[in-house]
Design a protein around this motif. Structure first.
Motif, PDB file in Angstrom:
ATOM      1  N   GLY A 133       3.478  14.780   3.238  1.00 12.11           N
ATOM      2  CA  GLY A 133       3.902  14.428   1.890  1.00 12.11           C
ATOM      3  C   GLY A 133       4.996  13.390   1.825  1.00 12.11           C
ATOM      4  N   ASP A 134       5.671  13.100   2.934  1.00 16.96           N
ATOM      5  CA  ASP A 134       6.722  12.082   2.920  1.00 16.96           C
ATOM      6  C   ASP A 134       6.130  10.736   2.495  1.00 16.96           C
ATOM      7  N   GLY A 171      -1.949   8.571   4.679  1.00 15.17           N
ATOM      8  CA  GLY A 171      -3.098   8.581   3.795  1.00 15.17           C
ATOM      9  C   GLY A 171      -2.700   8.198   2.387  1.00 15.17           C
ATOM     10  N   GLY A 172      -3.702   7.932   1.575  1.00 16.19           N
ATOM     11  CA  GLY A 172      -3.471   7.527   0.191  1.00 16.19           C
ATOM     12  C   GLY A 172      -4.661   6.730  -0.285  1.00 16.19           C
ATOM     13  N   ALA A 173      -5.031   6.910  -1.531  1.00 14.86           N
ATOM     14  CA  ALA A 173      -6.247   6.288  -2.058  1.00 14.86           C
ATOM     15  C   ALA A 173      -6.270   4.789  -1.837  1.00 14.86           C
ATOM     16  N   GLU A 174      -5.116   4.126  -1.952  1.00 13.96           N
ATOM     17  CA  GLU A 174      -5.103   2.663  -1.851  1.00 13.96           C
ATOM     18  C   GLU A 174      -5.357   2.176  -0.430  1.00 13.96           C
ATOM     19  N   LEU A 175      -5.159   3.053   0.571  1.00 12.28           N
ATOM     20  CA  LEU A 175      -5.413   2.638   1.948  1.00 12.28           C
ATOM     21  C   LEU A 175      -6.900   2.439   2.233  1.00 12.28           C
ATOM     22  N   TYR A 196       0.849  -1.190   0.000  1.00 11.97           N
ATOM     23  CA  TYR A 196       0.000   0.000   0.000  1.00 11.97           C
ATOM     24  C   TYR A 196       0.888   1.245   0.000  1.00 11.97           C
ATOM     25  N   PRO A 197       1.093   1.884  -1.144  1.00 15.14           N
ATOM     26  CA  PRO A 197       1.810   3.160  -1.140  1.00 15.14           C
ATOM     27  C   PRO A 197       1.026   4.190  -0.334  1.00 15.14           C
ATOM     28  N   ALA A 198       1.733   5.001   0.441  1.00 18.54           N
ATOM     29  CA  ALA A 198       1.056   5.994   1.285  1.00 18.54           C
ATOM     30  C   ALA A 198       1.977   7.198   1.472  1.00 18.54           C
ATOM     31  N   ARG A 199       1.403   8.239   2.028  1.00 21.60           N
ATOM     32  CA  ARG A 199       2.172   9.445   2.324  1.00 21.60           C
ATOM     33  C   ARG A 199       1.744   9.965   3.697  1.00 21.60           C
ATOM     34  N   VAL A 200       2.611  10.739   4.305  1.00 18.45           N
ATOM     35  CA  VAL A 200       2.297  11.339   5.597  1.00 18.45           C
ATOM     36  C   VAL A 200       1.295  12.472   5.394  1.00 18.45           C
ATOM     37  N   VAL A 201       0.208  12.428   6.173  1.00 19.16           N
ATOM     38  CA  VAL A 201      -0.772  13.516   6.118  1.00 19.16           C
ATOM     39  C   VAL A 201      -0.903  14.231   7.459  1.00 19.16           C
ATOM     40  N   HIS A 210      15.730   5.809   2.836  1.00 15.33           N
ATOM     41  CA  HIS A 210      16.954   6.287   3.477  1.00 15.33           C
ATOM     42  C   HIS A 210      17.006   7.810   3.347  1.00 15.33           C
ATOM     43  N   PRO A 211      17.760   8.482   4.225  1.00 15.88           N
ATOM     44  CA  PRO A 211      17.915   9.933   4.085  1.00 15.88           C
ATOM     45  C   PRO A 211      18.376  10.303   2.679  1.00 15.88           C
ATOM     46  N   GLY A 212      17.721  11.285   2.099  1.00 19.26           N
ATOM     47  CA  GLY A 212      18.062  11.735   0.755  1.00 19.26           C
ATOM     48  C   GLY A 212      17.260  11.069  -0.339  1.00 19.26           C
ATOM     49  N   GLN A 213      16.570   9.970  -0.026  1.00 23.35           N
ATOM     50  CA  GLN A 213      15.725   9.312  -1.020  1.00 23.35           C
ATOM     51  C   GLN A 213      14.315   9.900  -0.970  1.00 23.35           C
ATOM     52  N   PRO A 214      13.687  10.165  -2.117  1.00 26.24           N
ATOM     53  CA  PRO A 214      12.327  10.730  -2.104  1.00 26.24           C
ATOM     54  C   PRO A 214      11.262   9.716  -1.726  1.00 26.24           C
ATOM     55  N   ALA A 215      11.570   8.424  -1.922  1.00 24.78           N
ATOM     56  CA  ALA A 215      10.588   7.370  -1.647  1.00 24.78           C
ATOM     57  C   ALA A 215      11.348   6.075  -1.372  1.00 24.78           C
ATOM     58  N   PRO A 216      10.710   5.106  -0.705  1.00 29.21           N
ATOM     59  CA  PRO A 216      11.381   3.829  -0.448  1.00 29.21           C
ATOM     60  C   PRO A 216      11.696   3.097  -1.750  1.00 29.21           C
ATOM     61  N   VAL A 217      12.861   2.489  -1.821  1.00 29.45           N
ATOM     62  CA  VAL A 217      13.271   1.717  -2.994  1.00 29.45           C
ATOM     63  C   VAL A 217      12.889   0.256  -2.770  1.00 29.45           C
ATOM     64  N   LEU A 218      12.005  -0.268  -3.646  1.00 30.66           N
ATOM     65  CA  LEU A 218      11.486  -1.624  -3.509  1.00 30.66           C
ATOM     66  C   LEU A 218      11.458  -2.304  -4.873  1.00 30.66           C
ATOM     67  N   PRO A 219      11.406  -3.648  -4.894  1.00 28.69           N
ATOM     68  CA  PRO A 219      11.246  -4.357  -6.166  1.00 28.69           C
ATOM     69  C   PRO A 219       9.931  -3.972  -6.837  1.00 28.69           C
ATOM     70  N   ALA A 220       9.867  -4.196  -8.120  1.00 30.39           N
ATOM     71  CA  ALA A 220       8.702  -3.760  -8.900  1.00 30.39           C
ATOM     72  C   ALA A 220       7.449  -4.556  -8.571  1.00 30.39           C
TER      73      ALA A 220
END
Length: 281
Positions: A124-125, A32-36, A12-17, A54-64
């Motif tokens: 937004g994180d 929050g996020g529509a998929e939740l 479930y992709p999400a962001r801080v609200v 990780h610090p400096g990354q805009p989003a978590p890096v995960l397999p496809a």
């Protein structure tokens, strides 16, 4: 027969609200996020795997690909310095109508990646949760038998969100005795419940975490009559000691004691996860 285990969970992709300080040691982050809207949490002590950048990354890096055993192998194969930080947390509250979930973080400065992230979290994180697609999932461990007449809860601050979720879920009139250890008096929370609950807060203060404060409090308690079911969570050695007391000294059937080591003194979650994988192999 239910769906295979791998099909009972998804990403479930999400962001801080929202971020709220709820105690001296705890931050509540609302995701929050529509998929939740499809997050099928079972309440109580529903756990999820939370993936953080990780610090400096805009989003978590995960397999496809999505969740499942093959996916986890692909995740493990990624460079540890690049792949998302994986941590286990309990869902404190869920609001499907708003596509939101709350997770409470115990913060202790920059001593770990999750504490560091939570201490800096802002709107937004981006994160990703690996959570259930069905409410009746094996990540819910609090399951009192039908003949239970008394609920016993023993926890430290890491399991306080689960205790709150359990108390939210219990029906009116359920008799509960609970012991909750927290670092500071400012960590004491108002826990709403329809249950008939007696909660004792144990303020640790200068006593080191992982002490026998919780064990001694449970041992000293006089319990009312009734067929009990116990749920114990927190530091691993203390959890085992409480369980030993309940089974050996109070004669509880070991099958009526659910226990979980949420952390272990001197060991990171990465270490504990590696030990589990090694044992399973």
């Amino acid at each position: 027969m239910g769906a295979p285990i791998a099909q009972q969970y998804r990403l479930y992709p999400a962001r801080v609200v929202g971020v709220t300080r709820i105690g001296a040691s705890t931050v509540r982050v609302t995701f929050g996020g529509a998929e939740l809207a499809g997050f099928a949490g079972g309440g109580r002590d529903q756990s999820v795997s939370l993936f953080l950048p990780h610090p400096g990354q805009p989003a978590p890096v995960l397999p496809a690909q999505d969740g499942g055993e093959d996916w986890f192998g692909a995740y493990r194969a990624l460079d540890p310095e690049v792949r998302a930080v994986m941590r286990s947390y309990t869902i404190r509250a869920q609001r499907p109508e708003h596509a939101e979930v709350d997770i409470d973080f115990v913060v202790h400065g920059d001593t770990g990646p999750a504490s560091r992230w939570a201490g800096r979290a802002g709107a937004g994180d981006q994160v990703v949760l690996l959570g259930p697609t069905t409410a009746d999932n094996r990540s819910v461990c609090f399951r009192p038998p039908d003949d239970t007449g008394l609920i016993l809860l023993a926890a430290d601050e890491t399991a306080l969100p689960a205790v709150g979720g359990i108390l939210d879920w219990l029906p009116a009139g359920t008799r509960v005795r609970a012991w909750i250890e927290v670092p500071d008096a400012a960590d004491i929370q108002q826990l709403s419940t329809a249950a008939q609950a007696e909660v004792r807060w144990l303020v640790r203060g200068s006593t080191p975490p992982g002490s026998r404060l919780l064990v001694d409090a449970v041992r000293a308690a006089r319990l009312p009559a009734g067929t009990p079911y116990a749920w114990v969570a927190g530091e691993s050695s203390i959890v085992r000691a409480v369980r030993r007391h309940l089974v050996a000294e109070r004669d509880l059937d070991r099958r009526r004691v659910t226990f979980s080591g949420y952390w272990r003194q001197g060991a990171s979650e990465d270490t504990l996860r590696a030990e589990t994988l090694t044992a399973a192999a």
